[in-house]
Motif scaffolding. Structure first.
Motif, short mmCIF file in Angstrom:
data_model
loop_
_atom_site.label_atom_id
_atom_site.label_comp_id
_atom_site.label_asym_id
_atom_site.label_seq_id
_atom_site.Cartn_x
_atom_site.Cartn_y
_atom_site.Cartn_z
N PHE A 28 0.96 -1.20 0.15
CA PHE A 28 -0.02 0.00 -0.08
C PHE A 28 0.90 1.14 0.01
O PHE A 28 2.00 1.21 0.68
N GLY A 32 0.10 1.92 4.09
CA GLY A 32 -1.21 1.51 4.67
C GLY A 32 -1.57 2.43 5.64
O GLY A 32 -2.92 2.31 5.89
N ASP A 34 -3.77 5.90 6.61
CA ASP A 34 -4.93 6.93 6.04
C ASP A 34 -4.19 8.29 5.73
O ASP A 34 -3.92 8.87 6.74
N LYS A 58 -8.30 -2.29 4.79
CA LYS A 58 -8.47 -2.97 3.45
C LYS A 58 -9.92 -2.90 2.79
O LYS A 58 -10.06 -2.97 1.63
N THR A 61 -10.28 1.35 0.11
CA THR A 61 -9.13 1.64 -0.51
C THR A 61 -9.41 2.26 -1.91
O THR A 61 -10.76 2.45 -2.44
N THR A 68 -2.22 1.83 -4.41
CA THR A 68 -3.36 1.61 -3.51
C THR A 68 -3.24 2.22 -2.36
O THR A 68 -2.28 2.05 -1.61
N ALA A 70 -4.95 3.10 1.38
CA ALA A 70 -6.22 2.56 2.34
C ALA A 70 -6.63 3.61 3.53
O ALA A 70 -5.67 4.48 3.45
#
Length: 169
Positions: A28, A32, A34, A58, A61, A68, A70
Protein backbone atom coordinates in the motif's frame (compact mmCIF):
# COMPACT_ATOMS: atom_id res chain seq x y z
CA UNK A 1 3.05 29.73 -35.44
CA UNK A 2 -0.12 30.68 -33.58
CA UNK A 3 -1.09 26.98 -33.33
CA UNK A 4 2.37 26.04 -32.08
CA UNK A 5 2.14 28.65 -29.32
CA UNK A 6 -1.35 27.46 -28.38
CA UNK A 7 -0.13 23.85 -28.22
CA UNK A 8 2.87 24.87 -26.10
CA UNK A 9 0.62 26.85 -23.72
CA UNK A 10 -1.73 23.87 -23.39
CA UNK A 11 1.22 21.54 -22.71
CA UNK A 12 2.61 23.84 -20.00
CA UNK A 13 -0.72 23.93 -18.14
CA UNK A 14 -1.01 20.13 -17.93
CA UNK A 15 0.39 18.78 -14.64
CA UNK A 16 3.50 16.66 -14.94
CA UNK A 17 3.03 12.94 -14.54
CA UNK A 18 4.20 11.76 -11.17
CA UNK A 19 6.89 9.18 -10.68
CA UNK A 20 6.23 5.91 -8.94
CA UNK A 21 4.57 6.14 -5.54
CA UNK A 22 6.68 4.74 -2.72
CA UNK A 23 5.13 1.40 -1.71
CA UNK A 24 6.70 -0.86 0.89
CA UNK A 25 6.13 -4.55 1.68
CA UNK A 26 2.54 -3.86 2.78
CA UNK A 27 1.69 -3.30 -0.89
CA UNK A 28 0.00 0.00 0.00
CA UNK A 29 1.01 3.60 -0.54
CA UNK A 30 1.97 5.41 2.66
CA UNK A 31 2.57 2.01 4.28
CA UNK A 32 -1.21 1.54 4.51
CA UNK A 33 -1.82 4.61 6.68
CA UNK A 34 -4.77 6.90 5.96
CA UNK A 35 -3.48 10.02 4.17
CA UNK A 36 -6.73 11.93 4.75
CA UNK A 37 -6.60 11.38 8.53
CA UNK A 38 -3.47 13.55 8.86
CA UNK A 39 -5.57 16.58 7.95
CA UNK A 40 -7.83 15.93 10.95
CA UNK A 41 -5.02 15.46 13.49
CA UNK A 42 -3.78 18.33 15.64
CA UNK A 43 -0.34 19.12 14.28
CA UNK A 44 2.44 19.43 16.84
CA UNK A 45 4.70 22.49 16.90
CA UNK A 46 7.97 22.34 14.98
CA UNK A 47 10.50 20.41 17.05
CA UNK A 48 7.87 18.17 18.67
CA UNK A 49 6.80 14.69 17.61
CA UNK A 50 3.61 14.52 15.60
CA UNK A 51 0.57 12.46 16.60
CA UNK A 52 0.68 8.88 15.35
CA UNK A 53 -0.51 8.16 11.83
CA UNK A 54 -3.93 6.49 11.53
CA UNK A 55 -3.93 2.97 10.02
CA UNK A 56 -6.09 2.37 6.99
CA UNK A 57 -8.37 -0.59 6.34
CA UNK A 58 -8.44 -3.05 3.46
CA UNK A 59 -12.21 -2.41 3.37
CA UNK A 60 -11.67 1.20 2.20
CA UNK A 61 -9.17 1.56 -0.64
CA UNK A 62 -8.65 3.67 -3.74
CA UNK A 63 -6.18 3.67 -6.61
CA UNK A 64 -4.14 6.78 -7.33
CA UNK A 65 -0.80 7.36 -9.03
CA UNK A 66 -0.54 3.63 -9.80
CA UNK A 67 -0.84 2.61 -6.14
CA UNK A 68 -3.46 1.53 -3.63
CA UNK A 69 -4.21 3.84 -0.71
CA UNK A 70 -6.06 2.58 2.38
CA UNK A 71 -8.39 4.63 4.58
CA UNK A 72 -9.73 4.27 8.11
CA UNK A 73 -13.35 4.80 7.07
CA UNK A 74 -15.74 5.49 4.19
CA UNK A 75 -15.77 9.25 4.84
CA UNK A 76 -12.01 9.53 4.41
CA UNK A 77 -12.16 7.37 1.29
CA UNK A 78 -14.83 9.67 -0.18
CA UNK A 79 -12.81 12.79 0.65
CA UNK A 80 -9.76 11.29 -1.07
CA UNK A 81 -11.75 10.30 -4.14
CA UNK A 82 -13.00 13.89 -4.49
CA UNK A 83 -9.45 15.29 -4.67
CA UNK A 84 -6.66 12.71 -4.34
CA UNK A 85 -3.87 15.20 -5.15
CA UNK A 86 -4.91 17.26 -2.11
CA UNK A 87 -4.26 14.37 0.28
CA UNK A 88 -1.51 12.27 -1.31
CA UNK A 89 1.93 12.86 0.21
CA UNK A 90 4.16 15.17 -1.76
CA UNK A 91 7.02 13.71 -3.78
CA UNK A 92 5.12 10.44 -4.25
CA UNK A 93 5.57 9.59 -0.57
CA UNK A 94 9.33 10.08 -0.55
CA UNK A 95 11.20 11.96 2.16
CA UNK A 96 10.90 15.74 1.70
CA UNK A 97 14.39 16.37 3.06
CA UNK A 98 15.83 13.63 0.84
CA UNK A 99 14.33 15.35 -2.19
CA UNK A 100 15.78 18.66 -0.97
CA UNK A 101 19.17 16.91 -0.94
CA UNK A 102 18.60 15.58 -4.48
CA UNK A 103 17.58 11.97 -3.89
CA UNK A 104 14.67 9.62 -3.36
CA UNK A 105 14.37 7.78 -0.07
CA UNK A 106 11.12 6.56 1.47
CA UNK A 107 8.96 8.68 3.71
CA UNK A 108 7.97 7.39 7.15
CA UNK A 109 4.21 7.84 7.73
CA UNK A 110 4.85 8.62 11.41
CA UNK A 111 7.18 11.54 10.54
CA UNK A 112 4.86 13.99 8.86
CA UNK A 113 4.01 17.66 8.66
CA UNK A 114 1.38 19.60 6.75
CA UNK A 115 2.71 22.82 5.25
CA UNK A 116 0.45 25.12 3.23
CA UNK A 117 -2.15 22.37 2.97
CA UNK A 118 0.27 19.73 1.65
CA UNK A 119 1.43 16.54 3.37
CA UNK A 120 5.18 15.98 3.64
CA UNK A 121 6.96 12.93 5.05
CA UNK A 122 10.53 12.41 6.25
CA UNK A 123 12.52 9.22 6.82
CA UNK A 124 14.00 9.41 10.36
CA UNK A 125 13.67 11.62 13.44
CA UNK A 126 17.18 13.02 12.78
CA UNK A 127 16.17 13.98 9.27
CA UNK A 128 13.05 15.70 10.64
CA UNK A 129 15.37 17.86 12.76
CA UNK A 130 17.38 18.93 9.70
CA UNK A 131 14.22 19.54 7.65
CA UNK A 132 12.55 21.58 10.39
CA UNK A 133 15.61 23.83 10.81
CA UNK A 134 14.53 25.55 7.58
CA UNK A 135 11.27 24.16 6.24
CA UNK A 136 10.82 26.98 3.73
CA UNK A 137 14.36 26.74 2.40
CA UNK A 138 14.20 22.96 2.22
CA UNK A 139 10.89 23.08 0.38
CA UNK A 140 12.39 25.55 -2.08
CA UNK A 141 15.25 23.11 -2.71
CA UNK A 142 12.95 20.10 -2.98
CA UNK A 143 10.62 21.87 -5.42
CA UNK A 144 13.67 22.75 -7.52
CA UNK A 145 15.08 19.20 -7.37
CA UNK A 146 11.88 17.20 -7.81
CA UNK A 147 11.38 17.66 -11.57
CA UNK A 148 14.85 16.19 -12.17
CA UNK A 149 14.36 13.13 -9.97
CA UNK A 150 10.63 12.36 -10.03
CA UNK A 151 10.90 10.03 -13.02
CA UNK A 152 13.55 7.93 -11.25
CA UNK A 153 12.23 4.62 -9.92
CA UNK A 154 10.71 4.65 -6.45
CA UNK A 155 13.12 3.81 -3.68
CA UNK A 156 13.34 0.18 -2.61
CA UNK A 157 15.05 1.13 0.65
CA UNK A 158 13.33 0.14 3.88
CA UNK A 159 12.39 2.85 6.33
CA UNK A 160 14.86 2.58 9.24
CA UNK A 161 13.41 1.51 12.61
CA UNK A 162 9.86 1.39 11.20
CA UNK A 163 7.63 -1.65 11.30
CA UNK A 164 4.58 -0.97 9.18
CA UNK A 165 1.32 -2.50 10.27
CA UNK A 166 -0.52 -3.75 7.21
CA UNK A 167 -3.97 -2.17 6.91
CA UNK A 168 -6.51 -3.86 9.11
CA UNK A 169 -9.16 -6.04 7.52
Amino acid sequence: MRYALAALAAFLTVPAFAGEQYVNATGFANSGYDVVAYFDLKQAPVGSPQPAAVPGSKAFTAEYNGSTFAFANADNLARFQEDPAKYAPQYDGHCAYGVAQGGKVPGNPDLWRIVDGKLYLNITPNVVTFWEEDIGGNLEKSEHNWPGIEAQPASEMAIPKFSPAAPKS
